[in-house]
Design a protein around this motif. Structure first.
Motif, PDB file in Angstrom:
ATOM      1  N   TRP A  79       0.866  -1.193   0.000  1.00  0.00           N
ATOM      2  CA  TRP A  79       0.000   0.000   0.000  1.00  0.00           C
ATOM      3  C   TRP A  79       0.892   1.229   0.000  1.00  0.00           C
ATOM      4  CZ3 TRP A  79      -5.226   1.427   0.197  1.00  0.00           C
ATOM      5  CH2 TRP A  79      -5.500   2.709   0.670  1.00  0.00           C
ATOM      6  N   ARG A  80       0.589   2.192  -0.864  1.00  0.00           N
ATOM      7  CA  ARG A  80       1.354   3.435  -0.899  1.00  0.00           C
ATOM      8  C   ARG A  80       0.646   4.484  -0.047  1.00  0.00           C
ATOM      9  NH1 ARG A  80       5.171   5.447  -4.264  1.00  0.00           N
ATOM     10  NH2 ARG A  80       5.972   3.339  -3.961  1.00  0.00           N
ATOM     11  N   ASP A  81       1.303   4.874   1.045  1.00  0.00           N
ATOM     12  CA  ASP A  81       0.783   5.894   1.953  1.00  0.00           C
ATOM     13  C   ASP A  81       1.297   7.240   1.476  1.00  0.00           C
ATOM     14  OD1 ASP A  81       0.236   7.653   4.020  1.00  0.00           O
ATOM     15  OD2 ASP A  81       0.764   6.245   5.611  1.00  0.00           O
ATOM     16  N   ARG A  82       0.423   8.027   0.885  1.00  0.00           N
ATOM     17  CA  ARG A  82       0.835   9.294   0.291  1.00  0.00           C
ATOM     18  C   ARG A  82       1.481  10.228   1.315  1.00  0.00           C
ATOM     19  NH1 ARG A  82      -3.166  13.016  -3.485  1.00  0.00           N
ATOM     20  NH2 ARG A  82      -1.559  14.405  -4.347  1.00  0.00           N
ATOM     21  N   ALA A  83       1.049  10.145   2.560  1.00  0.00           N
ATOM     22  CA  ALA A  83       1.557  11.041   3.598  1.00  0.00           C
ATOM     23  C   ALA A  83       2.904  10.602   4.161  1.00  0.00           C
ATOM     24  CB  ALA A  83       0.543  11.153   4.736  1.00  0.00           C
ATOM     25  N   ASP A  84       3.278   9.335   3.925  1.00  0.00           N
ATOM     26  CA  ASP A  84       4.503   8.822   4.546  1.00  0.00           C
ATOM     27  C   ASP A  84       5.055   7.669   3.703  1.00  0.00           C
ATOM     28  OD1 ASP A  84       6.573   8.250   6.250  1.00  0.00           O
ATOM     29  OD2 ASP A  84       5.334   7.581   7.921  1.00  0.00           O
TER      30      ASP A  84
END
Length: 213
Positions: A79-84
């Protein structure tokens, strides 16, 4: 992780999802009105809601297909966490000096990728197990090394391995920069989707939870 698929959740959906780190703390109020606090978890665990990122029926169909291939909660995924998602502050481009991995002793050849949060009071080091291999940059005492020659990185574990001839010398600082994903799974075996309501603006619930290695 044998029950993990090295594939990323649809990026156009995850980048518009919501969520972040969760911790578990016991707080006990005393008779004096003071309180004691105890951390039940040594590490934070991230939760996400992917439904916020679904804006079209095409995206919804892609998520359903992804869910079915993962068999619901059975198989994990990236999963790509845009914030981190970067070793750099504020999500900037990775630099080989971003994060401290440790110090050499002349023989140690393997270092786990880490991201450290804070620094003034109680810094927290998070082990990164799902880096984007081609973005990993490593330096020894500030001198950048060449991936594939001086070192390699295992994209499924986040372990950096130096060639024996390049093992960091005693007390040499090892640093790295990288982009990374979060290992997660669906937190449900059932997707309740009302297509008519979705077209009217309803958001399907698609809970995602981090897998702690």
């Amino acid at each position: 992780m044998t029950d993990f698929h090295e594939t990323r959740f649809p990026l156009d959906v995850s980048l518009n999802g919501r969520g972040g780190p969760e911790r578990r703390t016991d707080v006990v109020a005393l008779g004096s009105n003071r309180e004691t606090r105890n951390a039940r978890w040594a590490h934070s665990r991230r939760r996400y809601e992917a439904g916020y990122g679904v804006k079209s029926l095409a995206q919804l169909a892609a998520v359903i297909e992804f869910f079915e291939e993962r068999r619901g909660r059975l198989f994990g995924f990236r999963w790509r966490d845009r914030a981190d998602c970067s070793s750099a502050r504020l999500g900037g481009a990775p630099s080989p000096l971003d994060q401290a991995l440790g110090h050499g002793d002349g023989a140690r050849a393997q270092f786990a990728l880490l991201k450290t949060y804070g620094g003034s009071f109680a810094p927290y080091s998070r082990v990164i197990v799902k880096p984007v291999a081609e973005t990993v940059r490593v330096a020894i005492d500030g001198v950048e090394k060449t991936r594939g020659v001086d070192f390699d990185v295992e994209a499924t574990t986040g372990v950096v391995s130096f060639a024996l001839s390049c093992a960091p010398a005693s007390a040499a600082a090892v640093t790295a920069g990288f982009l990374f994903d979060v290992p997660v799974r669906f937190d449900t075996d059932y997707l309740e989707i009302d297509v008519s309501s979705f077209e009217a603006g309803a958001i399907p619930k698609i809970p995602i939870i981090e897998i702690i290695p």
